[in-house]
Design an enzyme around this catalytic site. Structure first.
Site, PDB file in Angstrom:
ATOM      1  N   LYS A 191      61.883  74.157   6.491  1.00 51.37           N
ATOM      2  CA  LYS A 191      61.700  74.145   5.172  1.00 51.37           C
ATOM      3  C   LYS A 191      63.063  75.273   4.802  1.00 51.37           C
ATOM      4  O   LYS A 191      63.495  75.203   3.591  1.00 51.37           O
ATOM      5  CB  LYS A 191      60.473  75.199   4.846  1.00 51.37           C
ATOM      6  CG  LYS A 191      60.383  76.537   5.251  1.00 51.37           C
ATOM      7  CD  LYS A 191      58.892  76.865   4.968  1.00 51.37           C
ATOM      8  CE  LYS A 191      58.365  78.085   5.858  1.00 51.37           C
ATOM      9  NZ  LYS A 191      59.470  79.241   6.016  1.00 51.37           N
TER      10      LYS A 191
ATOM     11  N   ARG B 262      53.226  84.354   1.405  1.00 46.19           N
ATOM     12  CA  ARG B 262      52.568  84.096   2.934  1.00 46.19           C
ATOM     13  C   ARG B 262      51.147  84.370   2.954  1.00 46.19           C
ATOM     14  O   ARG B 262      50.417  84.162   4.214  1.00 46.19           O
ATOM     15  CB  ARG B 262      53.417  84.840   3.789  1.00 46.19           C
ATOM     16  CG  ARG B 262      54.236  84.298   4.433  1.00 46.19           C
ATOM     17  CD  ARG B 262      55.001  85.403   5.354  1.00 46.19           C
ATOM     18  NE  ARG B 262      55.692  84.685   6.680  1.00 46.19           N
ATOM     19  CZ  ARG B 262      56.819  84.443   6.720  1.00 46.19           C
ATOM     20  NH1 ARG B 262      57.727  84.174   5.643  1.00 46.19           N
ATOM     21  NH2 ARG B 262      57.293  83.723   7.726  1.00 46.19           N
TER      22      ARG B 262
ATOM     23  N   ARG C  35      65.740  76.660  18.535  1.00 48.07           N
ATOM     24  CA  ARG C  35      66.456  77.200  17.565  1.00 48.07           C
ATOM     25  C   ARG C  35      66.885  78.744  18.163  1.00 48.07           C
ATOM     26  O   ARG C  35      67.970  79.234  18.128  1.00 48.07           O
ATOM     27  CB  ARG C  35      65.611  77.484  16.269  1.00 48.07           C
ATOM     28  CG  ARG C  35      66.491  78.381  15.288  1.00 48.07           C
ATOM     29  CD  ARG C  35      65.518  78.629  13.678  1.00 48.07           C
ATOM     30  NE  ARG C  35      64.349  79.355  14.246  1.00 48.07           N
ATOM     31  CZ  ARG C  35      63.494  79.590  13.234  1.00 48.07           C
ATOM     32  NH1 ARG C  35      63.496  78.986  12.147  1.00 48.07           N
ATOM     33  NH2 ARG C  35      62.356  80.500  13.312  1.00 48.07           N
TER      34      ARG C  35
ATOM     35  N   ARG D  39      67.644  85.617  17.143  1.00 46.53           N
ATOM     36  CA  ARG D  39      66.492  86.108  16.372  1.00 46.53           C
ATOM     37  C   ARG D  39      65.403  86.895  17.522  1.00 46.53           C
ATOM     38  O   ARG D  39      65.161  86.496  18.325  1.00 46.53           O
ATOM     39  CB  ARG D  39      65.873  85.186  15.503  1.00 46.53           C
ATOM     40  CG  ARG D  39      66.466  84.923  14.289  1.00 46.53           C
ATOM     41  CD  ARG D  39      65.874  83.987  13.442  1.00 46.53           C
ATOM     42  NE  ARG D  39      64.288  84.417  13.026  1.00 46.53           N
ATOM     43  CZ  ARG D  39      63.558  83.660  12.038  1.00 46.53           C
ATOM     44  NH1 ARG D  39      64.062  82.763  11.383  1.00 46.53           N
ATOM     45  NH2 ARG D  39      62.414  84.087  12.077  1.00 46.53           N
TER      46      ARG D  39
ATOM     47  N   ARG E 141      53.329  84.487  14.865  1.00 42.27           N
ATOM     48  CA  ARG E 141      53.664  84.164  13.679  1.00 42.27           C
ATOM     49  C   ARG E 141      52.960  82.869  13.211  1.00 42.27           C
ATOM     50  O   ARG E 141      52.524  82.624  12.149  1.00 42.27           O
ATOM     51  CB  ARG E 141      55.282  83.783  13.514  1.00 42.27           C
ATOM     52  CG  ARG E 141      56.126  85.194  13.421  1.00 42.27           C
ATOM     53  CD  ARG E 141      57.465  84.960  14.000  1.00 42.27           C
ATOM     54  NE  ARG E 141      58.178  84.145  13.570  1.00 42.27           N
ATOM     55  CZ  ARG E 141      59.357  83.243  14.158  1.00 42.27           C
ATOM     56  NH1 ARG E 141      59.326  83.799  15.202  1.00 42.27           N
ATOM     57  NH2 ARG E 141      59.985  82.622  13.321  1.00 42.27           N
TER      58      ARG E 141
HETATM   59  P1  ADP Z   1      59.676  82.285   9.777  1.00 45.82           P
HETATM   60  O1  ADP Z   1      59.072  81.370   8.640  1.00 45.82           O
HETATM   61  O2  ADP Z   1      60.463  81.641  11.165  1.00 45.82           O
HETATM   62  O3  ADP Z   1      58.408  83.207  10.383  1.00 45.82           O
HETATM   63  P2  ADP Z   1      61.044  83.845   8.099  1.00 45.82           P
HETATM   64  O4  ADP Z   1      62.381  84.157   8.119  1.00 45.82           O
HETATM   65  O5  ADP Z   1      60.625  83.402   6.722  1.00 45.82           O
HETATM   66  O6  ADP Z   1      60.679  83.177   9.514  1.00 45.82           O
HETATM   67  O7  ADP Z   1      60.389  85.459   8.343  1.00 45.82           O
HETATM   68  C1  ADP Z   1      60.693  86.347   9.245  1.00 45.82           C
HETATM   69  C2  ADP Z   1      59.516  87.541   9.165  1.00 45.82           C
HETATM   70  O8  ADP Z   1      59.912  88.166   7.827  1.00 45.82           O
HETATM   71  C3  ADP Z   1      58.280  87.222   9.203  1.00 45.82           C
HETATM   72  O9  ADP Z   1      57.588  87.269  10.598  1.00 45.82           O
HETATM   73  C4  ADP Z   1      57.733  88.733   8.684  1.00 45.82           C
HETATM   74  O10 ADP Z   1      57.604  89.795   9.505  1.00 45.82           O
HETATM   75  C5  ADP Z   1      58.734  88.832   7.637  1.00 45.82           C
HETATM   76  N1  ADP Z   1      58.450  88.167   6.161  1.00 45.82           N
HETATM   77  C6  ADP Z   1      59.101  87.122   5.542  1.00 45.82           C
HETATM   78  N2  ADP Z   1      58.500  86.860   4.581  1.00 45.82           N
HETATM   79  C7  ADP Z   1      57.381  87.420   4.589  1.00 45.82           C
HETATM   80  C8  ADP Z   1      56.309  87.795   3.256  1.00 45.82           C
HETATM   81  N3  ADP Z   1      56.351  86.958   2.206  1.00 45.82           N
HETATM   82  N4  ADP Z   1      55.513  88.590   3.703  1.00 45.82           N
HETATM   83  C9  ADP Z   1      55.516  89.532   4.766  1.00 45.82           C
HETATM   84  N5  ADP Z   1      56.408  89.552   5.470  1.00 45.82           N
HETATM   85  C10 ADP Z   1      57.262  88.641   5.439  1.00 45.82           C
END
Ligand code: ADP
Length: 194
Positions: free
Chosen positions: A13, A88, A127, A133, A144
């Site tokens: 995505k 989320r 990845r 990361r 996650r």
């Molecule tokens: P991925 O989808 O691979 O987990 P993201 O870059 O979208 O990676 O998110 C990385 C981290 O950032 C999440 O595991 C969380 O800790 C935090 N995060 C991102 N978006 C949110 C959100 N909407 N609410 C709470 N935490 C978030």
């Protein structure tokens, strides 16, 4: 166009959100990228969220919702955005609905990247070799994905019920998924113009 991308980790995505952003001149608003930028620049927000990201847990809703509220009120998001990583959970989804209602806007489409856990894990591991990361450890990946199933899947169902959900077969190549997205967005734009 106000667009949202939803799907598990590794579903592609983020890659597609960047492509849509470039092709349609819409800002790519990624909460994950925003948190990582805050960590990299050592802001107070960054210091607060660093251990949370490393564990794979969600950042508290108050912080995340405030961040998005501010970002969507910026000038470049006035004509649209591609929202990636938010909402989320259902609390965040309700907050987003409220924010958009306040400014008299709605979502045009919710692109849903459908992918099995097996493929998701395989892709995230791949990845992890390219990107550095902290949250690509086996424990954080598992955490996650578990949070995705528990908290984000209900958000998918919520948008499905609105008729805005565009399901995509995310197991295919980047090019194939991109073609499917552009076809869906063309239909939306034609609909809006009619
Ligand atoms: P991925 O989808 O691979 O987990 P993201 O870059 O979208 O990676 O998110 C990385 C981290 O950032 C999440 O595991 C969380 O800790 C935090 N995060 C991102 N978006 C949110 C959100 N909407 N609410 C709470 N935490 C978030």
């Amino acid at each position: 166009m106000n667009l949202l991308v939803l799907g598990p980790q590794g579903s592609g995505k983020g890659t597609q959100a960047k492509r849509i952003s470039a092709a349609h001149a819409l800002p790519h608003v990624s909460t994950g990228d925003m948190f990582r930028a805050a960590i990299a620049s050592g802001t107070e927000l960054g210091r607060r969220v660093e251990p949370i990201l490393a564990s794979g847990d969600l950042v508290p809703d108050e912080l995340t919702v405030a961040l998005i509220r501010e970002r969507l009120s910026e000038e470049d998001a006035r004509d649209g955005f591609v929202l990636d990583g938010f909402p989320r959970n259902l609390t965040q989804a309700e907050a987003l609905d409220g924010m958009l209602a306040e400014i008299g806007r709605g979502l045009d489409a919710v692109l849903f990247f459908d992918l099995s856990d097996e493929l998701a894990v395989e892709r995230i591991r791949g990845r992890a070799l390219d990107e550095d990361r902290d949250d690509d450890t086996p424990e954080a990946i598992g955490r996650r994905l578990a949070i995705y199933h528990e908290q984000t899947e209900p958000v998918v169902e919520r948008y499905r019920a609105t008729g805005k959900l565009v399901p995509l077969h995310a197991a295919r190549s980047i090019e194939d998924v991109s073609t499917e997205i552009e076809a869906a967005l063309d239909l939306l734009e034609d609909g809006a113009a009619a």
